[in-house]
Design a protein around this motif. Structure first.
Motif, short mmCIF file in Angstrom:
data_model
loop_
_atom_site.label_atom_id
_atom_site.label_comp_id
_atom_site.label_asym_id
_atom_site.label_seq_id
_atom_site.Cartn_x
_atom_site.Cartn_y
_atom_site.Cartn_z
N ILE A 35 0.85 -1.19 0.00
CA ILE A 35 0.00 0.00 0.00
C ILE A 35 0.89 1.25 0.00
O ILE A 35 1.89 1.30 0.71
CB ILE A 35 -0.94 -0.02 1.22
CG1 ILE A 35 -1.90 -1.19 1.08
CG2 ILE A 35 -1.68 1.28 1.38
CD1 ILE A 35 -2.87 -1.35 2.21
N PRO A 36 0.51 2.26 -0.79
CA PRO A 36 1.29 3.51 -0.78
C PRO A 36 1.28 4.17 0.61
O PRO A 36 0.41 3.88 1.44
CB PRO A 36 0.58 4.40 -1.79
CG PRO A 36 -0.41 3.55 -2.48
CD PRO A 36 -0.60 2.31 -1.71
N ALA A 37 2.21 5.05 0.84
CA ALA A 37 2.35 5.72 2.14
C ALA A 37 1.06 6.44 2.52
O ALA A 37 0.37 7.02 1.68
CB ALA A 37 3.51 6.70 2.10
N PHE A 38 0.72 6.39 3.81
CA PHE A 38 -0.45 7.09 4.32
C PHE A 38 -0.12 8.58 4.49
O PHE A 38 1.05 8.96 4.59
CB PHE A 38 -0.86 6.51 5.67
CG PHE A 38 -1.38 5.09 5.62
CD1 PHE A 38 -1.88 4.54 4.46
CD2 PHE A 38 -1.37 4.31 6.76
CE1 PHE A 38 -2.36 3.25 4.42
CE2 PHE A 38 -1.84 3.01 6.73
CZ PHE A 38 -2.34 2.48 5.56
N PRO A 39 -1.15 9.43 4.55
CA PRO A 39 -0.91 10.86 4.75
C PRO A 39 -0.21 11.16 6.09
O PRO A 39 0.50 12.14 6.21
CB PRO A 39 -2.30 11.49 4.72
CG PRO A 39 -3.23 10.46 4.22
CD PRO A 39 -2.56 9.14 4.34
N VAL A 40 -0.42 10.30 7.08
CA VAL A 40 0.21 10.48 8.39
C VAL A 40 1.49 9.64 8.41
O VAL A 40 1.43 8.41 8.23
CB VAL A 40 -0.75 10.04 9.52
CG1 VAL A 40 -0.10 10.20 10.88
CG2 VAL A 40 -2.07 10.79 9.44
N PRO A 41 2.65 10.26 8.63
CA PRO A 41 3.92 9.51 8.61
C PRO A 41 3.94 8.41 9.69
O PRO A 41 3.53 8.63 10.82
CB PRO A 41 4.98 10.57 8.91
CG PRO A 41 4.32 11.88 8.67
CD PRO A 41 2.85 11.68 8.86
N GLY A 42 4.41 7.23 9.32
CA GLY A 42 4.56 6.11 10.25
C GLY A 42 3.29 5.31 10.52
O GLY A 42 3.35 4.26 11.14
N LEU A 43 2.16 5.82 10.06
CA LEU A 43 0.89 5.15 10.36
C LEU A 43 0.78 3.81 9.62
O LEU A 43 0.22 2.85 10.15
CB LEU A 43 -0.30 6.05 10.00
CG LEU A 43 -1.67 5.55 10.43
CD1 LEU A 43 -1.70 5.31 11.94
CD2 LEU A 43 -2.75 6.51 10.02
N ARG A 44 1.35 3.73 8.44
CA ARG A 44 1.32 2.48 7.68
C ARG A 44 2.08 1.39 8.44
O ARG A 44 1.61 0.26 8.55
CB ARG A 44 1.92 2.70 6.29
CG ARG A 44 1.88 1.47 5.43
CD ARG A 44 2.35 1.76 4.05
NE ARG A 44 3.78 2.07 4.09
CZ ARG A 44 4.57 2.10 3.04
NH1 ARG A 44 4.07 1.91 1.84
NH2 ARG A 44 5.84 2.37 3.15
N THR A 45 3.24 1.73 8.98
CA THR A 45 4.04 0.77 9.73
C THR A 45 3.31 0.33 11.01
O THR A 45 3.30 -0.85 11.35
CB THR A 45 5.41 1.36 10.09
OG1 THR A 45 6.03 1.80 8.88
CG2 THR A 45 6.29 0.37 10.80
N VAL A 46 2.70 1.29 11.70
CA VAL A 46 1.97 0.96 12.93
C VAL A 46 0.77 0.07 12.61
O VAL A 46 0.51 -0.92 13.31
CB VAL A 46 1.52 2.26 13.65
CG1 VAL A 46 0.54 1.95 14.78
CG2 VAL A 46 2.71 3.02 14.18
N THR A 47 0.05 0.37 11.55
CA THR A 47 -1.11 -0.43 11.16
C THR A 47 -0.69 -1.86 10.82
O THR A 47 -1.29 -2.83 11.29
CB THR A 47 -1.84 0.21 9.96
OG1 THR A 47 -2.23 1.53 10.34
CG2 THR A 47 -3.05 -0.59 9.57
N GLY A 48 0.35 -1.98 10.00
CA GLY A 48 0.84 -3.32 9.64
C GLY A 48 1.34 -4.07 10.86
O GLY A 48 1.08 -5.27 11.02
N GLY A 49 2.03 -3.37 11.76
CA GLY A 49 2.53 -4.00 12.99
C GLY A 49 1.40 -4.48 13.87
O GLY A 49 1.47 -5.59 14.44
N LEU A 50 0.34 -3.69 14.01
CA LEU A 50 -0.80 -4.12 14.83
C LEU A 50 -1.49 -5.34 14.24
O LEU A 50 -1.92 -6.24 14.98
CB LEU A 50 -1.81 -2.97 14.97
CG LEU A 50 -1.41 -1.87 15.95
CD1 LEU A 50 -2.43 -0.73 15.89
CD2 LEU A 50 -1.29 -2.40 17.36
N LEU A 51 -1.58 -5.40 12.93
CA LEU A 51 -2.17 -6.58 12.29
C LEU A 51 -1.32 -7.83 12.55
O LEU A 51 -1.86 -8.90 12.82
CB LEU A 51 -2.33 -6.34 10.79
CG LEU A 51 -3.50 -5.43 10.40
CD1 LEU A 51 -3.37 -4.98 8.96
CD2 LEU A 51 -4.82 -6.13 10.64
N VAL A 52 -0.01 -7.67 12.51
CA VAL A 52 0.88 -8.82 12.78
C VAL A 52 0.77 -9.24 14.25
O VAL A 52 0.74 -10.43 14.57
CB VAL A 52 2.33 -8.49 12.38
CG1 VAL A 52 3.28 -9.56 12.86
CG2 VAL A 52 2.43 -8.33 10.86
#
Length: 156
Positions: A81-98
Motif C-alpha cells: 500500500i502507498p504511504a499514508f498521509p500520516v507519517p509512520g501510520l502504515r508501519t503501525v497499522t501493519g505492525g498491529l495486524l501482525v
C-alpha cells in the motif's frame, strides 16, 4: 447391597441398566454417547467422543486461518500500500495486524489444549477473552481506516 459413591445413573429404574451402571462405577468407567463404555485411567481422564475432538480441531484450524489472514494483511499494508498521509501510520497499522495474528495463533493453540483437557476430565469449557481483544483491535484499525478515507477525500 450397592457400593458407595455410585454415579447417579445407578439409581435408574431399569434393573439391567442399573446393574450395568453399578459395574461401570466399580471399574471406574462410564457410558459415553450411544451407550459406549468409556474406561477411565488413574488420573480421571477419559477419551471424549471423537466428534467433539474433531470439532475442537476444526475450531483450532479456524483460529490458524484467521491468524494467517491477519498476517497477510499486515504484510500487505507495509509492503504493497502507498504511504499514508500520516507519517509512520502504515508501519503501525501493519505492525498491529501482525501482533493480532500472533495473538490469534497463540490463542488457537491454548484454546485447543484447554478444551481438550476439559472434555477429557468432564469439566466446563474454559472462558474466552481473546475474541474481545481481537474485536477491539480490529475496530481500532477500522477507525484508522475510516480516518484515512476521510483524509483522502478532503485532500481530493
Amino acid at each position: 447391597m450397592e457400593p458407595e459413591g455410585l454415579h447417579q445413573q445407578c439409581l435408574a429404574d431399569d434393573h439391567r441398566h442399573r446393574l450395568r451402571c453399578c459395574l461401570l462405577a466399580a471399574t471406574g468407567a462410564h457410558l459415553g454417547s450411544g451407550g459406549r463404555v468409556i474406561p477411565e485411567n488413574s488420573t480421571g481422564e477419559h477419551e471424549p467422543d471423537y466428534r467433539f475432538t474433531l470439532a475442537n480441531e476444526r475450531t483450532f484450524l479456524a483460529w490458524i486461518r484467521s491468524s494467517l489472514s491477519l498476517l497477510a494483511a499486515g504484510i500487505a499494508v507495509v509492503q504493497l500500500i502507498p504511504a499514508f498521509p500520516v507519517p509512520g501510520l502504515r508501519t503501525v497499522t501493519g505492525g498491529l495486524l501482525v501482533v493480532l495474528a500472533v495473538l490469534c495463533a497463540g490463542n488457537g493453540v491454548l484454546r485447543w489444549q484447554r478444551v481438550e483437557h476439559a472434555m477429557r476430565h468432564d469439566q466446563a469449557l474454559p472462558p474466552q477473552r481473546v475474541p474481545w481483544v481481537l474485536a477491539v483491535g480490529l475496530a481500532a484499525l477500522a477507525l484508522v481506516g475510516l480516518v484515512l478515507v476521510v483524509l483522502k477525500g478532503i485532500e481530493g
